[in-house]
Design a protein around this motif. Structure first.
Motif, short mmCIF file in Angstrom:
data_model
loop_
_atom_site.label_atom_id
_atom_site.label_comp_id
_atom_site.label_asym_id
_atom_site.label_seq_id
_atom_site.Cartn_x
_atom_site.Cartn_y
_atom_site.Cartn_z
N PHE A 511 0.88 -1.34 0.09
CA PHE A 511 -0.08 -0.07 0.13
C PHE A 511 0.82 1.18 -0.04
CE2 PHE A 511 0.66 -0.14 4.54
CZ PHE A 511 0.91 1.04 4.90
N GLU A 512 0.25 2.11 -0.61
CA GLU A 512 0.81 3.52 -0.46
C GLU A 512 -0.17 4.47 0.17
OE1 GLU A 512 3.62 4.77 -3.75
OE2 GLU A 512 2.34 3.22 -4.88
N ARG A 513 0.54 5.50 0.78
CA ARG A 513 -0.49 6.41 1.56
C ARG A 513 -0.28 8.08 0.47
NH1 ARG A 513 0.06 8.04 7.77
NH2 ARG A 513 -1.65 9.96 7.81
N PHE A 514 -1.50 8.27 0.23
CA PHE A 514 -1.57 9.84 -0.31
C PHE A 514 -2.46 10.61 0.21
CE2 PHE A 514 -0.93 6.30 -3.30
CZ PHE A 514 0.00 6.56 -4.26
N VAL A 515 -2.16 12.07 -0.04
CA VAL A 515 -2.96 13.03 0.12
C VAL A 515 -3.63 13.63 -0.88
CG1 VAL A 515 -3.05 15.25 1.33
CG2 VAL A 515 -1.40 13.82 2.21
N ALA A 542 -11.11 -8.99 -1.50
CA ALA A 542 -10.11 -9.34 -0.18
C ALA A 542 -10.71 -8.45 1.13
CB ALA A 542 -8.79 -8.98 -0.31
N GLU A 543 -10.68 -9.06 2.05
CA GLU A 543 -10.92 -8.58 3.43
C GLU A 543 -9.94 -7.74 3.82
OE1 GLU A 543 -12.07 -9.76 8.13
OE2 GLU A 543 -11.78 -11.53 6.52
N VAL A 544 -10.37 -6.42 3.94
CA VAL A 544 -9.26 -5.17 4.35
C VAL A 544 -9.86 -4.62 5.27
CG1 VAL A 544 -7.93 -3.27 3.50
CG2 VAL A 544 -8.37 -5.26 1.89
N GLU A 545 -9.01 -4.28 6.47
CA GLU A 545 -9.56 -3.44 7.83
C GLU A 545 -8.51 -2.73 8.11
OE1 GLU A 545 -10.31 -6.12 11.09
OE2 GLU A 545 -9.41 -7.70 9.83
N LEU A 546 -9.08 -1.51 8.75
CA LEU A 546 -8.05 -0.67 9.52
C LEU A 546 -8.13 -1.01 10.90
CD1 LEU A 546 -5.97 1.71 8.65
CD2 LEU A 546 -8.15 3.27 9.06
N ARG A 547 -7.14 -1.34 11.39
CA ARG A 547 -7.30 -1.63 12.85
C ARG A 547 -6.71 -0.70 13.69
NH1 ARG A 547 -6.19 -8.24 13.53
NH2 ARG A 547 -7.82 -8.78 12.26
N GLU A 548 -7.23 -0.45 14.95
CA GLU A 548 -6.54 0.45 15.81
C GLU A 548 -5.82 -0.17 16.89
OE1 GLU A 548 -6.61 3.63 16.16
OE2 GLU A 548 -7.96 4.30 14.91
N GLU A 549 -4.32 0.02 16.83
CA GLU A 549 -3.32 -0.51 17.70
C GLU A 549 -2.66 0.63 18.47
OE1 GLU A 549 -0.75 -2.95 15.09
OE2 GLU A 549 -2.31 -4.62 15.04
N THR A 550 -1.49 0.39 18.97
CA THR A 550 -0.78 1.64 19.38
C THR A 550 -0.46 2.66 18.27
OG1 THR A 550 0.24 0.08 20.82
CG2 THR A 550 1.25 2.13 20.70
N ARG A 551 -0.50 1.83 17.21
CA ARG A 551 -0.37 2.70 15.91
C ARG A 551 -1.20 1.92 14.76
NH1 ARG A 551 5.75 3.28 14.44
NH2 ARG A 551 5.73 1.02 15.22
N ARG A 552 -1.60 2.68 14.02
CA ARG A 552 -2.58 2.13 12.97
C ARG A 552 -1.74 1.15 11.96
NH1 ARG A 552 -6.54 6.95 10.96
NH2 ARG A 552 -4.44 7.80 10.52
N ALA A 553 -2.71 -0.10 11.40
CA ALA A 553 -1.81 -0.64 10.52
C ALA A 553 -2.86 -1.33 9.73
CB ALA A 553 -0.94 -1.74 11.18
N ILE A 554 -2.44 -1.58 8.73
CA ILE A 554 -3.48 -2.30 7.41
C ILE A 554 -3.41 -3.62 7.58
CG2 ILE A 554 -4.16 -2.32 4.98
CD1 ILE A 554 -3.18 0.28 4.63
N VAL A 563 4.42 -2.01 7.49
CA VAL A 563 4.47 -1.37 8.87
C VAL A 563 3.42 -0.57 9.08
CG1 VAL A 563 6.84 -1.23 8.47
CG2 VAL A 563 5.57 0.58 7.73
N PRO A 564 2.97 -0.24 10.07
CA PRO A 564 1.95 0.74 10.62
C PRO A 564 1.94 2.01 9.69
CG PRO A 564 2.71 0.16 12.48
CD PRO A 564 3.80 -0.21 11.71
N VAL A 565 0.71 2.60 9.49
CA VAL A 565 0.52 3.86 8.56
C VAL A 565 1.00 5.04 9.11
CG1 VAL A 565 -1.04 2.55 7.19
CG2 VAL A 565 -1.90 4.12 8.89
#
Length: 566
Positions: A511-515, A542-554, A563-565
Motif C-alpha cells: 500500500f501507499e499513502r496519499f494526500v 479481499a477482506e481489508v480492515e483498518l485496526r486501531e493498535e498503538t499505531r494504525r496498521a492495514i 508497517v503501521p501507517v
C-alpha cells in the motif's frame, strides 16, 4: 509454359542513360561525404531544434536527389530539382519540429513528404516535368526499379564497408596501431565514412545501368514467383469471407485494416512484377498472366474490405488523427483498385496490361501531389478528430464514463486540449472527468489501450463505501492510470490539518499513502511499503480492515501488511 519456365528477356534500357561517366563515383562520394559532415554538425546528440532539423532535411534530401539524378549533360535541371526538393522537405521538417506538440500526427505529415519525394524522383528522371502525362511509361518503370536496386546495393555496400573497417581495426590493433579505433569514436568520421561509402557504391552502380537493367528483370522474375501463393490465398480469403457473411471481418476489426491494405499493396507490386514495362517484357507464362489478372482484380475488394473494416472502427470509436491518415491511404488504394478493375474490363483478356500501365502513371503523379499537399501545414486532423469525439459524447453515442478524455489530453494536439478545457467548464460528471484528465502529467499505455475510468472503477473498492470518497479516488486514479492494474482498495484515513483527505491505496499486498486534492489536482505520495511474506492472491473482494493498535496498521485477509501507517 509453366510458372517456372520464365526466361530472362531483358528489354533494353534507354541508350542515353547507359553512358559511363568515369568521375561519377568520386563526385558522389565527395557530395555525400560532405552531406554526412553537415548532418554531424547539425546533430549534437540531442533532439534537433527546428532550424537544425530543417537544415538536416535539406542536406539529406537534396544530396540524395542529386546523387540519384546526377547527369553531367543536364546538371542545371538536376541542381534545381535537388535544391527544390531539399527546400520543400526542409520546410516540412521545420514545421513538424516547431509544432510537434501543437498538431497531432506530425510524423505522418513528414512521412507523406518522404513518400512524395520518392515518387517525384523517378518521375523527374523520366522527364515528367516536360512531358507531363505523356511521359514514357517504360522510362518511368526503368527508373523506379533501377533506383530501388542501386539504392539497396549501395546501402548493402555501406554496411559491408563498416564490417571491413572493424576488421582492419582489429588487424592493425594487433601491432598497436589504434588509428581506426580513434577515428570511429569521432562522430564526424562515421557520418563522412557512411556518406562516402554510399556515394561510391551508388556511383559505380549508376555507371552500370545496363547490368542493373538485366538484374532488374531477374528481380522481377523472382518476385513474380510469389504471385501464385498470394493469388491462391486471396481466392480462399474471398470465398471464406463471403461464406461467413462478413462476420469474420467484423470480428477482426482491430487488425484487419493493416493486413488488408498490405495484401492490396502486395497484389499491386506482384501484378506489376509480372506485366513489367511493356507487352514484350511481360511474362510469357500463361499461369503467371492469369495470376496477374487475379491479383489486379483483387486490389479493389481488398481495399473496399479495408474501408469497411476502418468504417466499423470509426463507427465504434470515432475519428483519431491516425484513423484519418488510414482513411486517406484506403482512399488511394480504392482509387488504384477501381482503375485496375476498369483496365481489366477495357482490356479484357489480351490488352489489360496497357490500361494498367497508363493507370499507374496517372495515379502515381496524382498520389505524389496528394502526398505533398497532405505534408503541408494545411490541415489539422487533431481538430477534426476532437470535434468528432466531442460530438459523439454530446449525441450520447459514447457514455460519459466510457469517453476517452485522456485522448483529448494527449493525442489530438492543442485542439484536443482546448476541447478538453471546454468540457472541463461544464457542470456535472463530464466537467469533473475532463478536469481530472487535464491534470494528467503522463500518458501511460497498457497494451494498446489506455484504461478508461469505467475500467478502473470496476477494479476499485473504497472503505467506507461512499460515493464522495469513490469519486475523489477515481479522479486521482485517472491521473495515475498505471495504478490499480488488477484490483485495489482505498481506505479513508480521514482529513489532515489542511482539510485534505488522506487515503491508503492497497494493491497486491502493498500500500501507499496519499494526500488527495493537491494544488495541481494530483496526490502527494507519502511512502511505499514492501510486501509482507507469501500471502494468498490479492483480489478486489479481499477482506481489508483498518485496526486501531498503538499505531494504525492495514490488515488484508486478517494479516497485517507492512508497517503501521502512522
Amino acid at each position: 509454359m509453366a510458372a517456372g519456365d520464365e526466361q530472362v528477356s531483358a528489354a533494353p534500357a534507354p541508350e542515353n542513360l547507359l553512358e559511363d561517366w568515369e568521375p561519377r563515383p568520386f563526385v558522389l562520394a565527395a557530395l555525400l561525404a560532405c552531406g554526412g559532415l553537415g548532418l554531424h554538425f547539425l546533430f549534437d546528440g540531442s533532439d534537433p531544434q527546428p532550424l537544425a532539423g530543417a537544415g538536416a532535411a535539406f542536406i539529406f534530401f537534396a544530396a540524395l536527389a542529386a546523387a540519384f539524378a546526377l547527369d553531367p549533360r543536364n546538371w542545371k535541371s538536376v541542381a534545381v530539382f535537388a535544391l527544390g526538393l531539399g527546400a520543400v522537405m526542409a520546410g516540412i521538417a521545420w514545421h513538424v519540429l516547431r509544432f510537434e506538440e501543437a498538431y497531432a500526427g506530425q510524423h505522418f505529415a513528414f512521412a507523406a513528404g518522404v513518400f512524395a519525394s520518392v515518387i517525384a524522383l523517378p518521375l523527374f528522371q523520366a522527364g515528367f516535368h516536360r512531358t507531363r502525362l505523356n511521359t514514357d511509361y517504360k522510362l518511368t518503370h526503368f527508373h523506379v526499379w533501377t533506383d530501388a536496386i542501386s539504392g539497396a546495393g549501395a546501402l548493402a555496400f555501406t554496411g559491408l564497408s563498416w564490417l571491413m573497417l572493424f576488421l582492419l581495426d582489429g588487424l592493425l590493433g594487433l601491432v598497436g596501431i589504434n588509428l581506426i579505433e580513434d577515428l570511429t569514436r569521432e562522430g564526424w568520421f562515421g557520418w563522412m565514412w557512411s556518406g562516402a561509402a554510399f556515394g561510391t557504391a551508388l556511383g559505380v552502380l549508376r555507371n552500370n545501368l545496363k547490368i542493373i537493367s538485366s538484374l532488374q528483370n531477374v528481380v522481377l522474375i523472382v518476385l513474380s514467383l510469389l504471385a501464385v501463393p498470394l493469388a491462391l490465398a486471396l481466392v480462399v480469403f474471398l470465398v471464406a469471407l463471403l461464406a461467413s457473411g462478413g462476420q469474420a471481418l467484423w470480428d477482426a476489426t482491430d487488425s484487419a485494416t493493416p493486413v488488408l491494405l498490405a495484401c492490396a499493396v502486395g497484389c499491386f507490386v506482384l501484378t506489376n512484377a509480372i506485366m513489367r514495362d511493356d507487352d514484350v517484357a511481360t511474362s510469357r507464362s500463361r499461369i503467371l498472366r492469369g495470376v496477374a489478372m487475379v491479383l489486379a482484380a483483387g486490389v479493389l475488394p481488398l481495399s473496399v474490405f479495408a474501408a469497411v473494416s476502418m468504417g466499423i472502427r470509426v463507427h465504434q470509436h470515432g475519428l483519431t488523427p491516425e484513423r484519418i491518415w488510414a482513411l486517406i491511404c484506403i482512399a488511394v488504394a480504392v482509387a488504384y483498385g477501381i482503375a485496375y478493375a476498369v483496365g481489366l474490363a477495357q482490356g479484357r483478356v489480351s490488352g489489360w496490361a496497357t490500361y494498367l500501365r497508363r493507370a499507374n502513371l496517372n495515379l502515381a503523379s496524382a498520389t505524389g501531389i496528394l502526398a505533398l499537399i497532405l505534408a503541408l501545414p494545411l490541415w489539422d486532423f487533431g481538430a477534426i478528430s476532437a470535434r468528432n469525439q466531442v460530438a459523439r459524447l454530446d449525441a450520447g453515442r459514447v457514455s460519459v464514463e466510457a469517453f476517452d478524455y485522456s485522448a483529448l489530453r494527449w493525442d489530438f494536439g492543442d485542439a484536443g486540449r482546448q476541447a478538453l478545457a471546454r468540457l472541463g467548464e461544464r457542470e456535472g460528471e463530464v466537467g469533473r472527468l475532463a478536469r481530472a484528465a487535464a491534470a494528467q502529467t503522463m500518458r501511460v499505455w497498457r497494451g494498446l489501450e489506455t484504461p478508461t475510468r469505467g475500467d478502473v472503477a470496476a477494479r476499485l473498492r473504497v472503505q467506507p463505501d461512499s460515493e464522495e470518497l469513490r469519486a475523489e479516488v477515481l479522479d486521482f486514479l485517472t491521473t495515475e492510470s498505471w495504478r490499480c492494474a488488477e484490483a485495489c482498495i482505498a481506505l479513508d484515513l480521514g482529513r489532515n490539518a489542511e482539510g485534505r483527505r488522506e487515503i491508503a491505496l492497497v494493491e497486491g499486498y502493498n500500500f501507499e499513502r496519499f494526500v488527495l486534492g493537491g494544488p495541481d489536482g494530483r496526490a502527494d505520495p507519502i511512502y511505499p511499503l514492501a510486501q509482507d511474506g507469501q500471502l494468498p492472491p490479492f483480489t478486489r473482494d479481499a477482506e481489508v480492515e483498518l485496526r486501531e493498535e498503538t499505531r494504525r496498521a492495514i490488515y488484508v485477509n486478517g494479516r497485517r501488511v507492512g508497517v503501521p501507517v502512522d
